[in-house]
Design an enzyme around this catalytic site. Structure first.
Site, PDB file in Angstrom:
ATOM      1  N   GLY B   9       0.824  -1.206   0.000  1.00  0.00           N
ATOM      2  CA  GLY B   9       0.000   0.000   0.000  1.00  0.00           C
ATOM      3  C   GLY B   9       0.859   1.258   0.000  1.00  0.00           C
ATOM      4  O   GLY B   9       1.653   1.479   0.916  1.00  0.00           O
ATOM      5  N   GLY B  11      -0.253   4.444   0.085  1.00  0.00           N
ATOM      6  CA  GLY B  11      -1.029   5.614   0.480  1.00  0.00           C
ATOM      7  C   GLY B  11      -0.212   6.487   1.415  1.00  0.00           C
ATOM      8  O   GLY B  11       1.022   6.410   1.456  1.00  0.00           O
ATOM      9  N   PHE B  12      -0.885   7.307   2.191  1.00  0.00           N
ATOM     10  CA  PHE B  12      -0.162   8.230   3.061  1.00  0.00           C
ATOM     11  C   PHE B  12       0.729   7.497   4.066  1.00  0.00           C
ATOM     12  O   PHE B  12       1.879   7.871   4.280  1.00  0.00           O
ATOM     13  CB  PHE B  12      -1.146   9.137   3.802  1.00  0.00           C
ATOM     14  CG  PHE B  12      -1.759  10.192   2.934  1.00  0.00           C
ATOM     15  CD1 PHE B  12      -0.980  11.212   2.411  1.00  0.00           C
ATOM     16  CD2 PHE B  12      -3.110  10.172   2.629  1.00  0.00           C
ATOM     17  CE1 PHE B  12      -1.533  12.193   1.603  1.00  0.00           C
ATOM     18  CE2 PHE B  12      -3.672  11.151   1.822  1.00  0.00           C
ATOM     19  CZ  PHE B  12      -2.888  12.155   1.312  1.00  0.00           C
ATOM     20  N   VAL B  77      -2.118  -8.032  -4.045  1.00  0.00           N
ATOM     21  CA  VAL B  77      -1.808  -8.988  -2.987  1.00  0.00           C
ATOM     22  C   VAL B  77      -3.057  -9.833  -2.741  1.00  0.00           C
ATOM     23  O   VAL B  77      -4.159  -9.294  -2.623  1.00  0.00           O
ATOM     24  CB  VAL B  77      -1.381  -8.244  -1.703  1.00  0.00           C
ATOM     25  CG1 VAL B  77      -1.326  -9.201  -0.520  1.00  0.00           C
ATOM     26  CG2 VAL B  77      -0.034  -7.579  -1.921  1.00  0.00           C
ATOM     27  N   GLU B 169     -18.411  18.647   1.116  1.00  0.00           N
ATOM     28  CA  GLU B 169     -17.665  19.218   0.000  1.00  0.00           C
ATOM     29  C   GLU B 169     -18.300  18.856  -1.342  1.00  0.00           C
ATOM     30  O   GLU B 169     -18.409  19.690  -2.242  1.00  0.00           O
ATOM     31  CB  GLU B 169     -16.202  18.756   0.079  1.00  0.00           C
ATOM     32  CG  GLU B 169     -15.486  19.451   1.248  1.00  0.00           C
ATOM     33  CD  GLU B 169     -14.110  18.897   1.594  1.00  0.00           C
ATOM     34  OE1 GLU B 169     -13.839  17.715   1.330  1.00  0.00           O
ATOM     35  OE2 GLU B 169     -13.302  19.666   2.156  1.00  0.00           O
ATOM     36  N   ASP B 298      -5.797   3.607   7.569  1.00  0.00           N
ATOM     37  CA  ASP B 298      -7.210   3.233   7.635  1.00  0.00           C
ATOM     38  C   ASP B 298      -7.415   1.739   7.838  1.00  0.00           C
ATOM     39  O   ASP B 298      -8.537   1.306   8.117  1.00  0.00           O
ATOM     40  CB  ASP B 298      -7.916   3.650   6.339  1.00  0.00           C
ATOM     41  CG  ASP B 298      -8.113   5.154   6.256  1.00  0.00           C
ATOM     42  OD1 ASP B 298      -7.727   5.848   7.208  1.00  0.00           O
ATOM     43  OD2 ASP B 298      -8.651   5.624   5.245  1.00  0.00           O
ATOM     44  N   ALA B 313      -5.731  11.602   6.782  1.00  0.00           N
ATOM     45  CA  ALA B 313      -4.386  11.588   6.236  1.00  0.00           C
ATOM     46  C   ALA B 313      -3.301  11.892   7.276  1.00  0.00           C
ATOM     47  O   ALA B 313      -2.291  11.183   7.332  1.00  0.00           O
ATOM     48  CB  ALA B 313      -4.305  12.560   5.060  1.00  0.00           C
TER      49      ALA B 313
END
Lengths: 419, 419
Positions: B9, B11-12, B77, B169, B298, B313
């Site tokens: 992964g 991501g952040f 994976v 948003e 997460d 994040a």
């Protein structure tokens, strides 16, 4: 009641015609199956990660927002009822016309081998471009993962079929990806070992240019790592690769830049077409038996001095202008303009960083200067200040940093597709 | 032999960890099923035509090109073999590890109604964003084509389910599209008549913020044309629309922003998970029974003072930092750092042009100043000068011209999908 003009297709020809009918007092309906006008001459740069999709495509509605006389419809046309004077839409709707303009463009053609399309996609739409971009980038990823050397080599072999400007531009920029942009990012493969083949059945690349520019372009491509193969036909295309003459060549990424076929407008109209499916029109760009129906751009077969007008953007725009002038003259009861005359603006093709060829007919340019002229000409023809700014910045960024900015693999099933 | 760290992964959390292991002397393999790192906090702006995909996503290889100690693999994976200490890939390949870091993020969750996803897509990937963008834009196009007034009204009804920051948003920016950007471009419909509903089962929107900011945000949304409905659950979602409590509401475009479910990492690891599927880890972010396996972001359930750390994040980045510090300490034979402590940076949400809310805990901001702070903060956290420049220009352009630049309907079958 106002004169109703229905335009099918918002490419260069259709859009130019609509723009030139500003203030003519018609009621115009513009129908396209996409919501955007596409600047096709730079599509190969989306396919090869240099530009983002939104930099070369604009919502049609947005372009025409101030034109209260234009209704834009996002719809698929399934037929034209000439007797009722109506265009038939996919949802069963019908749009009546007094004057009809058909400018629906062309798709790539596989000369009777339509089955090749799945393995050798062509480049006409934004989806085509993101498909090719995904396959190019995935090939390097799969090579990095491959455990079998033969599979690795096949993943690192790229074949571009057809060496007109699009084929040349694609091959040149794929070579840049492999030799200049990607090296250093992979740990198990050397992307500089990738083979990029440009394949042309005819005797030379860029056949529309003078022979010395063809020869220059071939040398420039070879210096950049492209193998140029002329005089050899592709006899088969499959999942594993292609067959060149009788020689199989494993290549997992194949791009088709070899031929086009007009959209099915001739069938809709019941009109005579040439071998490429283009509707044969008179010198006023209308059907010989129906002067209220115009066919323009890549959908039309127009002859000047016995030569067919080429399927390029400037020709499409000139045809849009001419048909608009015709319609205006009729509405004002004036005599029609003279027959359509195509003014050739020249042939242009880029080869890669600092190299392009331009054939203006009377004189030619090549190399670095031609590359800058090519770039400025294309920026000039983009729509709107924003696109000009963004494309200029993307190019400048790529030029200075040696990096392309749109190297994204999107769309689902990325790894499972064509395993 | 070097210590082998496998990170799943990018991501952040995963990317931060890899960056913080620079120079630690490990042999790192970073596996992701996408070729890009995505700046998720701005994904809703891609979904709503403000930004282009390439402005908020970067090839992982490109980010890590100078890191000779990192091998990046684009792979899926399918499992983790804890006994053999290997990660199992979709193509059957296996990647051995000494230390494993799982940071595979989350998907949206439908609370037992997985069938709702087709009609109410969530927003986690670039594909999700282009799917939502396509549906939003197609709804206006279909309304323009509709001949039945009820169908037209249903096409012009947009429902956003869930009123956390993403839902707020999305609703705010859809209202801007309908009220400020699209009017004038359609001839048969008035896009300002569109209904935009923001639906929240709880008693107020933005529940993570203090009540006065929630109230401000609700008023600001309503001024912009959003109908805010709190305290009412969505009991069904279908092709025609949704059911609010017991009230059917025809709405052809529904977006899900209501809940998330962790990726299947708990299953791979055979580890204990919470109700949202997040792996329960200790205060060093590793599995309680296997300190060599970290779970971050997460995908992890971490508690601080009895409170779960939120799935945002900054929390993911802090966890990546902490795990990297742990791994370094172990390699150097030093004592481990103290337990992971989450530092809350504040909650932010934009509502629309010149309106945002920021809750720093100690103090709050709202309105125009908050909007500018929000924008600057997000530009600061983008990767690389190019993205900062391009996003700044896109925002500036939109601010000055009142136009969004990425209003493209791409992907095939545009008109036939969900007829």
């Amino acid at each position: 009641m106002k004169h109703r003009v229905v335009v099918v297709g918002a490419g260069f020809a259709g859009l130019q015609l609509v723009q030139d009918l500003d203030g003519a007092g018609c009621e115009i309906t513009l129908i396209d199956q996409r919501n955007h006008h596409l600047f096709q001459p730079l599509l190969y740069q989306v396919a090869t990660t240099l530009l983002a999709t939104s930099e070369i495509a604009w919502p049609i509605r947005r372009i025409l927002r101030r034109r209260r006389d234009v209704t834009t419809l996002l719809a698929t046309v399934t037929g034209i009822d000439r007797a009722a004077r109506e265009v038939v839409l996919g949802d069963g709707g019908r749009v009546p016309f007094d004057t009809l303009v058909v400018a629906t463009g062309a798709r790539h053609a596989y000369f009777g081998h339509d089955g090749w399309e799945a393995d050798a996609p062509g480049l006409k739409t934004l989806e085509d471009a993101t498909t090719i971009r995904r396959r190019l980038l995935l090939a390097f990823e799969r090579a990095e993962l491959a455990r079998d050397p033969a599979e690795r080599a096949a993943q690192l072999t790229f074949a571009v079929i057809g060496a007109g400007p699009t084929g040349v531009e694609l091959a040149g920029i794929i070579a840049e990806l492999a030799h200049r942009i990607l090296p250093g990012e992979f740990r198990r493969i050397d992307t500089r070992k990738a083979r990029i083949l440009l394949i042309e059945a005819g005797p030379r690349i860029l056949p529309a240019f003078i022979p010395s520019l063809s020869a220059y372009a071939a040398r420039a491509l070879e210096r950049r790592g492209v193998e140029v193969r002329t005089g050899v036909p592709v006899t088969d295309v499959g999942r594993e690769g292609i067959v060149l003459g009788e020689q199989p060549l494993p290549a997992r990424t194949v791009i088709w830049a070899a031929g086009v076929q007009a959209s099915p407008a001739a069938g809709w109209l019941g009109a005579k077409a040439d071998r490429a499916g283009r509707v044969i029109v008179g010198d006023q760009l209308a059907l010989p038996d129906d002067p209220q129906i115009f066919v323009l751009g890549d959908t039309a077969h127009v002859e000047n001095d016995g030569q067919p007008v080429p399927g390029v953007a400037p020709a499409a725009k000139q045809q849009g202008k001419h048909a608009a002038r015709q319609i205006r003259a009729r509405l004002q009861g004036k005599p029609p303009p003279g027959p359509f005359r195509y003014r050739h603006m020249g042939n242009l093709a880029t080869i890669g960083r600092n190299a392009a060829v331009i054939d203006f007919g009377r004189f030619q340019m090549k190399g670095r200067l031609a590359w800058w002229v090519w770039g400025l000409a294309h920026i000039y023809f983009l729509i709107g200040a924003r696109s000009r700014l963004m494309v200029s910045l993307s190019w400048l960024w790529s030029f200075l940093s040696g990096q392309n900015s749109a190297r994204l693999i999107t769309q689902k099933e990325t790894l499972r597709e064509r395993p």
